[in-house]
Design an enzyme around this catalytic site. Structure first.
Site, PDB file in Angstrom:
ATOM      1  N   HIS A 233       0.996  -1.181   0.098  1.00 30.63           N
ATOM      2  CA  HIS A 233      -0.070  -0.116   0.069  1.00 30.63           C
ATOM      3  C   HIS A 233       1.117   1.164  -0.019  1.00 30.63           C
ATOM      4  O   HIS A 233       1.636   1.076   0.751  1.00 30.63           O
ATOM      5  CB  HIS A 233      -0.927   0.026   1.179  1.00 30.63           C
ATOM      6  N   CYS A 271      -3.757   2.417  -4.656  1.00 31.17           N
ATOM      7  CA  CYS A 271      -4.737   3.389  -3.890  1.00 31.17           C
ATOM      8  C   CYS A 271      -4.671   4.646  -4.586  1.00 31.17           C
ATOM      9  O   CYS A 271      -3.536   5.492  -4.215  1.00 31.17           O
ATOM     10  CB  CYS A 271      -4.080   3.340  -2.142  1.00 31.17           C
ATOM     11  N   HIS A 298      -7.790   0.344  -4.320  1.00 32.17           N
ATOM     12  CA  HIS A 298      -8.494   1.260  -3.489  1.00 32.17           C
ATOM     13  C   HIS A 298      -8.834   2.307  -4.396  1.00 32.17           C
ATOM     14  O   HIS A 298      -7.961   2.972  -4.983  1.00 32.17           O
ATOM     15  CB  HIS A 298      -7.572   1.715  -2.448  1.00 32.17           C
ATOM     16  N   HIS A 352     -12.644   4.545   1.863  1.00 35.75           N
ATOM     17  CA  HIS A 352     -13.085   5.547   2.820  1.00 35.75           C
ATOM     18  C   HIS A 352     -14.508   6.140   2.132  1.00 35.75           C
ATOM     19  O   HIS A 352     -14.769   5.657   1.017  1.00 35.75           O
ATOM     20  CB  HIS A 352     -12.429   6.933   2.983  1.00 35.75           C
ATOM     21  N   TYR A 370     -14.672   5.098   7.603  1.00 39.00           N
ATOM     22  CA  TYR A 370     -15.345   3.817   7.192  1.00 39.00           C
ATOM     23  C   TYR A 370     -16.735   3.726   7.498  1.00 39.00           C
ATOM     24  O   TYR A 370     -17.346   2.525   8.067  1.00 39.00           O
ATOM     25  CB  TYR A 370     -14.564   2.553   7.602  1.00 39.00           C
TER      26      TYR A 370
HETATM   27  C1  DNO Z   1      -6.693   3.532   5.121  1.00 38.36           C
HETATM   28  C2  DNO Z   1      -6.212   2.309   4.628  1.00 38.36           C
HETATM   29  C3  DNO Z   1      -4.662   1.951   5.169  1.00 38.36           C
HETATM   30  C4  DNO Z   1      -4.497   0.517   4.663  1.00 38.36           C
HETATM   31  C5  DNO Z   1      -3.096   0.122   5.211  1.00 38.36           C
HETATM   32  C6  DNO Z   1      -2.566  -1.248   4.401  1.00 38.36           C
HETATM   33  O1  DNO Z   1      -7.863   3.699   5.231  1.00 38.36           O
HETATM   34  O2  DNO Z   1      -6.214   2.326   3.068  1.00 38.36           O
HETATM   35  O3  DNO Z   1      -4.784   1.918   6.635  1.00 38.36           O
HETATM   36  O4  DNO Z   1      -5.220  -0.398   5.108  1.00 38.36           O
HETATM   37  O5  DNO Z   1      -2.118   1.045   5.318  1.00 38.36           O
HETATM   38  O6  DNO Z   1      -1.514  -1.790   4.919  1.00 38.36           O
END
Ligand code: DNO
Length: 398
Positions: A233, A271, A298, A352, A370
């Site tokens: 990530h 992401c 993401h 999110h 979330y």
């Molecule tokens: C935040 C997430 C991150 C993610 C971690 C992956 O909302 O996208 O916390 O889960 O960084 O290791």
């Protein structure tokens, strides 16, 4: 792409039942209750898997299998923790899980300075403001050399804001920065953070990249043997914070990380929200360049401001060209299916969402960003975008 939703486990206020009603088919989740560094027992993984399947959903992506700080700094018990990490991968493989997200951000996971930034329509979202972060670093963390990372104007503004805050606001502000590890309350305080940071004193960017490279050489062969694809990530936000090295922020970083171990098992969690605060991160170009190494997705947007701050925008608005990103991801899928790759289909989750409607009057969410309704809105919008684009692509292809 498969429509997924993050689920924080049996205690999540947004239940599997709700997730199904939101229209997701699969979930991204983790055994959040297991302390960082400990082995995930096969039995526990299987139990969680069957809980999810009983609701008619599937566990598609493990998010995350956390990397212990000792591994990142290569101090203390790091060898033991690497062994445990491998054992967890073996158990996940036995349970049939195929994708594992992790990150290599030093000390903190994602960081925001405002968990309830109110937008014009009354919705609340997450925001990062460098001035507020300067305030945290200067007055709470009392970090050495903090002045060199900010302008005089920013430091003055930080001072003014700090003086205007009540003691309880200060406490809440502190918690909102240091205790938002995904799915778990670690109960850390400022002293813990300072102690964790001290382990990085001798570690510069190139050294930290070496640490990641060594970690990859220790775990990717095990992931390969167990049919697992790792997905790193990106740093969120994609800038150095706390004066510490961040090495998964830019195009060059992604290239370096993927080059550290050439294997489909060494891939990315793409992401868009994490990468987008840096204007030079051309997301569409990144999908075209690294598409074959994207192992999880993401989707989220941010709205950048001139002062370096950003807030989380609606999924189809803000600084991310979501139309272009989704189109490129669908094109990547098409290439995979033409090559007859078994796992041609990408898994995405709306990352999110805004806190809106009834969620605004619920008790404060355990997992900021979330809430259920805002993410459902995000999923619905992304579903529509994907639906339209894939119909056009299929028509063009026939
Ligand atoms: C935040 C997430 C991150 C993610 C971690 C992956 O909302 O996208 O916390 O889960 O960084 O290791």
């Amino acid at each position: 792409m498969k429509e997924c939703f993050r689920w924080y486990g049996p205690d999540d206020g947004v239940s599997l039942h709700y997730i199904r009603q939101a229209g997701a088919e699969e979930v991204f989740t983790a055994l959040h209750e297991i302390p960082y560094g400990k082995i995930w027992p096969l039995e526990e993984i299987l139990k969680r898997k069957s809980l999810i399947e009983k609701e008619g959903l599937e566990w598609s992506v493990v998010e995350s299998l956390p990397v212990h700080e000792d591994i990142k700094t290569r101090t203390g018990n790091f060898k033991e923790f690497i062994q445990s990490y491998r054992k967890s991968l073996v158990n996940l493989g036995k349970a049939g899980l195929k994708t594992v997200v992790y990150n290599f951000m030093p000390v903190l996971d994602w960081v925001r300075t405002d968990l309830k930034y109110t937008l014009e329509d009354g919705a609340e979202c997450l925001k990062f403001d460098p001035v507020r972060f300067a305030m945290f670093e200067t007055y709470l963390l009392k970090r050495k050399n903090v002045e060199s990372d900010y302008t005089l104007g920013q430091l003055k503004q930080a001072e003014r804001s700090w003086l205007g805050m009540s003691a309880s606001d200060k406490k809440e502000f502190e918690r909102s920065i240091i205790d938002i590890f995904p799915g778990v309350k670690l109960g850390l305080d400022i002293k813990d953070i300072q102690k964790m940071m001290s382990k990085y004193e001798e570690i510069c960017v190139s050294q930290y990249k070496e640490h990641l490279k060594e970690f990859l050489s220790e775990i990717v062969p095990c992931a390969e043997d167990n049919g697992i694809k790792m997905a790193i990530h990106p740093d969120d936000p994609p800038i150095s914070i706390l004066g510490l090295p961040r090495i998964v922020s830019t195009d060059k970083d992604l290239e370096d990380v993927l080059g550290m171990y050439e294997s489909p098992s060494n891939g990315l969690c793409f992401c868009t929200g994490s990468l987008s605060p840096l204007p030079q991160n051309d997301l569409i170009r990144m999908v075209r360049k690294y598409g074959h190494r994207i192992n999880a997705v993401h989707l989220r947007s941010t709205q950048r401001d001139k002062d370096g701050s950003f807030y989380e925008a609606k999924h189809l608005e803000g600084s991310v060209d979501m139309f272009g990103v989704v189109l490129s991801l669908l094109q990547e899928q098409l290439c995979r299916s033409r090559e007859n790759l078994q796992d041609w289909q990408l898994c995405f989750r709306p990352d999110h969402g805004h806190t809106i409607m009834d969620d605004l009057v619920k008790p404060d969410a355990e997992n900021p960003g979330y809430s259920g309704i805002g993410r459902m809105r995000g999923l619905a919008e992304l579903r529509g975008l994907q639906f339209g684009l894939s119909h056009v692509l299929t028509r063009e292809a026939t």
